[in-house]
Design a protein around this motif. Structure first.
Motif, PDB file in Angstrom:
ATOM      1  N   ALA A  51     -53.548 -32.423   7.378  1.00 31.10           N
ATOM      2  CA  ALA A  51     -53.253 -33.022   6.083  1.00 31.10           C
ATOM      3  C   ALA A  51     -54.109 -32.402   4.980  1.00 31.10           C
ATOM      4  CB  ALA A  51     -53.490 -34.531   6.148  1.00 31.10           C
ATOM      5  N   ALA A  52     -55.401 -32.185   5.258  1.00 28.85           N
ATOM      6  CA  ALA A  52     -56.294 -31.625   4.244  1.00 28.85           C
ATOM      7  C   ALA A  52     -55.936 -30.183   3.893  1.00 28.85           C
ATOM      8  CB  ALA A  52     -57.741 -31.701   4.725  1.00 28.85           C
ATOM      9  N   THR A  53     -55.219 -29.484   4.774  1.00 29.85           N
ATOM     10  CA  THR A  53     -54.831 -28.099   4.515  1.00 29.85           C
ATOM     11  C   THR A  53     -53.614 -28.014   3.613  1.00 29.85           C
ATOM     12  OG1 THR A  53     -55.703 -27.384   6.651  1.00 29.85           O
ATOM     13  CG2 THR A  53     -54.104 -25.928   5.584  1.00 29.85           C
ATOM     14  N   ILE A  54     -52.593 -28.800   3.913  1.00 27.94           N
ATOM     15  CA  ILE A  54     -51.328 -28.642   3.181  1.00 27.94           C
ATOM     16  C   ILE A  54     -51.192 -29.571   1.986  1.00 27.94           C
ATOM     17  CG2 ILE A  54     -50.105 -27.816   5.213  1.00 27.94           C
ATOM     18  CD1 ILE A  54     -48.840 -30.561   5.468  1.00 27.94           C
TER      19      ILE A  54
ATOM     20  N   ALA B 225     -41.874 -32.434   8.676  1.00 28.84           N
ATOM     21  CA  ALA B 225     -42.208 -31.229   9.425  1.00 28.84           C
ATOM     22  C   ALA B 225     -43.582 -30.698   9.033  1.00 28.84           C
ATOM     23  CB  ALA B 225     -41.144 -30.158   9.187  1.00 28.84           C
ATOM     24  N   ALA B 226     -43.883 -30.687   7.733  1.00 26.88           N
ATOM     25  CA  ALA B 226     -45.152 -30.139   7.252  1.00 26.88           C
ATOM     26  C   ALA B 226     -46.345 -30.910   7.805  1.00 26.88           C
ATOM     27  CB  ALA B 226     -45.176 -30.143   5.722  1.00 26.88           C
ATOM     28  N   TYR B 227     -46.284 -32.241   7.716  1.00 29.02           N
ATOM     29  CA  TYR B 227     -47.437 -33.051   8.100  1.00 29.02           C
ATOM     30  C   TYR B 227     -47.570 -33.234   9.607  1.00 29.02           C
ATOM     31  CZ  TYR B 227     -48.943 -34.080   3.400  1.00 29.02           C
ATOM     32  OH  TYR B 227     -49.444 -33.957   2.128  1.00 29.02           O
ATOM     33  N   ARG B 228     -46.552 -32.839  10.366  1.00 26.96           N
ATOM     34  CA  ARG B 228     -46.691 -32.947  11.823  1.00 26.96           C
ATOM     35  C   ARG B 228     -47.199 -31.659  12.449  1.00 26.96           C
ATOM     36  NH1 ARG B 228     -42.458 -31.022  15.107  1.00 26.96           N
ATOM     37  NH2 ARG B 228     -43.008 -32.508  16.722  1.00 26.96           N
TER      38      ARG B 228
ATOM     39  N   GLY C  29     -46.451 -25.015   8.024  1.00 20.97           N
ATOM     40  CA  GLY C  29     -46.661 -26.260   7.293  1.00 20.97           C
ATOM     41  C   GLY C  29     -46.662 -26.052   5.796  1.00 20.97           C
ATOM     42  N   ILE C  30     -47.311 -24.979   5.347  1.00 20.34           N
ATOM     43  CA  ILE C  30     -47.341 -24.656   3.918  1.00 20.34           C
ATOM     44  C   ILE C  30     -45.934 -24.333   3.412  1.00 20.34           C
ATOM     45  CG2 ILE C  30     -48.130 -22.933   2.248  1.00 20.34           C
ATOM     46  CD1 ILE C  30     -50.757 -22.801   3.932  1.00 20.34           C
ATOM     47  N   GLY C  31     -45.168 -23.584   4.189  1.00 24.48           N
ATOM     48  CA  GLY C  31     -43.796 -23.259   3.800  1.00 24.48           C
ATOM     49  C   GLY C  31     -42.942 -24.510   3.665  1.00 24.48           C
ATOM     50  N   PHE C  32     -43.070 -25.428   4.624  1.00 24.59           N
ATOM     51  CA  PHE C  32     -42.299 -26.664   4.571  1.00 24.59           C
ATOM     52  C   PHE C  32     -42.696 -27.520   3.371  1.00 24.59           C
ATOM     53  CE2 PHE C  32     -41.256 -26.244   9.232  1.00 24.59           C
ATOM     54  CZ  PHE C  32     -39.880 -26.315   9.072  1.00 24.59           C
ATOM     55  N   ILE C  33     -43.991 -27.584   3.077  1.00 29.33           N
ATOM     56  CA  ILE C  33     -44.424 -28.440   1.975  1.00 29.33           C
ATOM     57  C   ILE C  33     -43.964 -27.874   0.641  1.00 29.33           C
ATOM     58  CG2 ILE C  33     -46.707 -27.474   1.402  1.00 29.33           C
ATOM     59  CD1 ILE C  33     -45.929 -31.193   1.848  1.00 29.33           C
TER      60      ILE C  33
ATOM     61  N   GLY D 289     -52.507 -33.212  21.730  1.00 37.63           N
ATOM     62  CA  GLY D 289     -51.177 -33.007  21.163  1.00 37.63           C
ATOM     63  C   GLY D 289     -51.244 -32.479  19.759  1.00 37.63           C
ATOM     64  N   ILE D 290     -52.176 -32.991  18.960  1.00 35.34           N
ATOM     65  CA  ILE D 290     -52.292 -32.531  17.582  1.00 35.34           C
ATOM     66  C   ILE D 290     -52.702 -31.078  17.539  1.00 35.34           C
ATOM     67  CG2 ILE D 290     -53.702 -32.775  15.504  1.00 35.34           C
ATOM     68  CD1 ILE D 290     -53.585 -35.723  15.784  1.00 35.34           C
ATOM     69  N   ALA D 291     -53.621 -30.673  18.407  1.00 38.04           N
ATOM     70  CA  ALA D 291     -54.056 -29.275  18.414  1.00 38.04           C
ATOM     71  C   ALA D 291     -52.908 -28.339  18.740  1.00 38.04           C
ATOM     72  CB  ALA D 291     -55.187 -29.102  19.431  1.00 38.04           C
ATOM     73  N   ARG D 292     -52.036 -28.742  19.679  1.00 38.06           N
ATOM     74  CA  ARG D 292     -50.912 -27.882  20.051  1.00 38.06           C
ATOM     75  C   ARG D 292     -49.934 -27.702  18.901  1.00 38.06           C
ATOM     76  NH1 ARG D 292     -51.105 -30.872  24.861  1.00 38.06           N
ATOM     77  NH2 ARG D 292     -49.334 -32.144  24.188  1.00 38.06           N
ATOM     78  N   LEU D 293     -49.911 -28.659  17.956  1.00 37.48           N
ATOM     79  CA  LEU D 293     -48.941 -28.596  16.877  1.00 37.48           C
ATOM     80  C   LEU D 293     -49.399 -27.725  15.707  1.00 37.48           C
ATOM     81  CD1 LEU D 293     -47.733 -32.306  16.696  1.00 37.48           C
ATOM     82  CD2 LEU D 293     -46.344 -30.333  17.304  1.00 37.48           C
ATOM     83  N   GLN D 294     -50.637 -27.242  15.730  1.00 37.08           N
ATOM     84  CA  GLN D 294     -51.170 -26.539  14.577  1.00 37.08           C
ATOM     85  C   GLN D 294     -50.374 -25.273  14.238  1.00 37.08           C
ATOM     86  OE1 GLN D 294     -53.590 -27.496  12.466  1.00 37.08           O
ATOM     87  NE2 GLN D 294     -53.539 -29.402  13.582  1.00 37.08           N
TER      88      GLN D 294
END
Length: 328
Positions: free
Chosen positions: A263-266, A256-259, A13-17, A3-8
């Motif tokens: 985490a280490a990216t954004i 939205a960003a962290y889902r 994520g960067i835009g949301f953060i 599930g986590i892989a599908r959410l990448q």
């Protein structure tokens, strides 16, 4: 595929953060500006009561009330408690500390997120990024100057510790967001948070809303937590409305960003809040950090940027390896 892989979706994520940090910076300015006349629990209640209305609109756009159903209520409750505790401790410090220094002390959080993502999320963080985290923590130590005595300080050391404690609670909150985001929408998670704030601030009002516990208290942070509720005066009511709107933006965008991204990216992008805090502190309160504090802030900012650049380099290397493998 998990599930986590599908959410990448790192770009989204960067835009949301980034949007979340701009709204969070505005939120900090409003709370610090209002902290001289209103208690923290009143501001928390008002911003959450207003913010939940915006969050409900977003919930309807994402799928409706059914999204509020969850199979992990305990984890969602823990996530709510972490962010409530983080907010209370951070804002108590914000009422006393300069905006830039309070923000910088809190920005140990992305470093903690990077570390916590290893055991809790199974994300890989190499020795260079671990080294950058150590440098960032050194920056926090330099900025807070623990070697100075309280007599030589304008603000007690324990007040500086409040945003650092808040940072740890916030880091746990965001790691839980990443874990829960597989099955929960951002709007639903934002509403859980808003409901938690409303419940806790209402309890504060029932116990301390008349201000009796603030009588005779000299510490400004405690006064901010315990003073009596008062109806907003003049144009302050519009500032409360702005507080609620910014709160809803923060809650949704952070969730939205962290889902949808590692985490280490954004997490390093949260450091954009540092220059914003310095800018607002200078423009509104004519307050710039001292040279030693600026040195610590620079180390924190530099460590965050290095973590980000290292992450980008690491991902490019992995992509190149995969492409070469497919050719041969």
């Amino acid at each position: 595929m998990t599930g986590i892989a599908r959410l990448q979706n790192p770009s989204a994520g960067i835009g949301f953060i980034l949007l979340a940090i701009v709204a969070l910076s505005a939120n900090d300015v409003l709370i610090k500006f209002l902290s001289g006349g209103y208690p923290l629990h009143q501001m928390v209640f008002c911003r959450s009561a207003i913010g939940i209305l915006f969050s409900i609109v977003l919930l309807q756009l994402e799928g409706g009330w059914k999204l509020l159903r969850t199979s992990t209520p305990g984890l969602h409750a823990l996530r709510c408690l972490m962010i409530i505790f983080a907010n209370m401790t951070y804002f108590a410090a914000l009422a006393v500390l300069p905006l830039a220094e309070a923000t910088a002390a809190f920005f140990v959080a992305p470093l903690m997120i990077t570390l916590l993502s290893i055991p809790l999320l199974g994300e890989k963080v190499g020795p260079l990024r671990i080294g950058a985290v150590v440098v960032g923590l050194l920056g926090v130590i330099i900025m807070t100057r623990p070697w100075q005595s309280d007599a030589s300080r304008d603000v007690s050391l324990w007040v500086y510790l409040l945003p650092i404690i808040a940072a740890f609670a916030y880091a746990l909150n965001q790691v839980l967001t990443r874990k829960l985001g597989v099955s929960s929408k951002a709007s639903a998670m934002a509403i859980y948070i808003q409901v938690g704030f409303i419940i806790v601030s209402s309890m504060f009002w029932l116990v301390a809303g008349d201000g009796r516990f603030a009588e005779g208290v000299e510490n400004e942070s405690l006064v901010f937590l315990l003073r009596a509720w008062v109806w907003p005066e003049g144009t302050d009511i519009y500032l409360f409305l702005a507080l609620g709107f910014s709160s809803s933006i923060v809650g949704y965008c952070l969730s939205a960003a962290y889902r949808i991204a590692d985490a280490a990216t954004i997490a390093p992008f949260e450091y954009t809040g540092l220059p914003l805090a310095i800018l607002w502190g200078w423009l509104i309160w004519d307050d710039l950090p001292e040279p030693v504090a600026m040195m610590g802030i620079a180390l924190i900012l530099g460590a965050g940027l290095f973590v980000f650049l290292r992450e980008r380099q690491k991902k490019r290397y992995i992509v190149t390896r995969k492409r070469l493998h497919r050719r041969f």
